[in-house]
Design an enzyme around this catalytic site. Sequence first.
Site, short mmCIF file in Angstrom:
data_model
loop_
_atom_site.label_atom_id
_atom_site.label_comp_id
_atom_site.label_asym_id
_atom_site.label_seq_id
_atom_site.Cartn_x
_atom_site.Cartn_y
_atom_site.Cartn_z
N LYS A 45 0.87 -1.15 -0.03
CA LYS A 45 -0.03 0.04 0.17
C LYS A 45 0.61 1.24 -0.13
CE LYS A 45 -0.43 -0.42 5.03
NZ LYS A 45 -1.21 -0.96 6.23
N ARG A 143 -10.73 -0.69 14.85
CA ARG A 143 -10.68 0.13 13.53
C ARG A 143 -11.50 -0.48 12.70
NH1 ARG A 143 -4.59 0.91 10.55
NH2 ARG A 143 -5.07 -1.18 9.94
N TYR A 265 16.62 30.06 9.51
CA TYR A 265 15.31 30.86 9.91
C TYR A 265 15.29 30.54 11.47
CZ TYR A 265 12.81 30.67 5.34
OH TYR A 265 12.42 31.15 4.45
N MET A 323 12.15 24.90 3.51
CA MET A 323 11.27 24.10 2.70
C MET A 323 12.07 23.21 1.73
SD MET A 323 8.22 25.39 -0.14
CE MET A 323 7.30 26.24 1.11
#
Length: 384
Positions: A45, A143, A265, A323
């Site tokens: 998956k 679940r 930063y 980023m």
Amino acid sequence: MTTVPSSAHPDLAGGRLTIDLGALAENWMLLKKRAGDAECGAVVKANAYGCGIQPVVAMLRRTGCKTFFVAVAEEGIRVRNTAPDARCFVLSGLYKGAAQHFIDAGLIPVLNSTYEIQIWAEACEMVDRRLPCAIHVDTGMNRLGITYHELEALIGNDKVINWLDITTIMTHYACADDIGHPKTTYQRENFLHATYLLPGRERSAANSAATLHQDGHAFDLVRPGIALYGGEAINNIPNPMKPVVKLEGRIVQIRDAAEGQSVGYGASETLKRDSRIAYLSVGYADGYHRSISNSGVPMRSVNGSVQGAYRGVLLPGIGRISMDLMAFDVTDIPENQIGPGSWIELFGPTVALDNVARAAGTIGYELLTGLGHRYARTYLGTDA
Ligand SMILES: *Cc1c(COP(=O)(O)O)cnc(C)c1O
């Protein structure tokens, strides 16, 4: 060695992922051994935990794996296209209107509720064929899955059950990563009781952790995921799996900065010595979590910071992760040995995936499945 056409061009990419399919195959073989007489499947998956569903399925199929598990049907269609002779179970999401797609693609739904059971029975009646499915019984995780009482009711409901070809009964453990957890024993007992209601069906309970435990959880079919990809399945024991994924970032620039200056930063880190700082073209947009910077966990022992590695030597990370950029202190690497274009390992054979995940406050699963789309991807072990 194969570079995937859809990935970034290796000359241009700021980061690269190297996925060792040979190690993947070895990991599957080890799990198969631990599974004993049970069949060893593979959970693929989330794009095979970020590793690429197509190359992973092709390699595992060649290694002998015949049963795959995916989360959603579209992943299942990709599995069936790659390994048409393999079984593919879809773990979640048989919605109204979905059944015909499952039938067309030859996918086996894992039926998790009476709602889904009803949908599959109606679809079978519509095509006038009993079609294979698995019944998922919830044994204590709360679940997905039907309860024991819902299973009893299903068995008494001829109109529904006579349309189903229930090949498999399964459950899922909540605490298998914690060896000796009483919940696992309790769930196993509950599962056994459920299997007595559907005798003769293939039984499946074990994820990676329960497969590696080897204490009566394998039943007939095991479903390992994370361990295939080299991640830690069980807490607090040495990880027996081979690393499969190596993540590296490429140096854009190395700059000198003086003691007392700050880096990045928030000016969160002040230099304690004159330093050389290497900036890599990888950041949180690439799935290298910002929380790894300044998270204060034990792996960040060098200068209190996350570690990368250059030619096997550990490097302290420095400042906040941006980023698209992150920094390492390369003061201790001789200047003529490192420069723009050099690759720094972010995780792989030297820096364990799960240590980086811990620094981010998460698990290897999340780090792998969150890897971004800007990497150049290379697969090792694809050529015979
Ligand atoms: C994801 C998943 C697995 C695989 O779990 P790992 O911990 O990655 O081995 C097995 N079964 C089910 C139902 C799952 O959702």
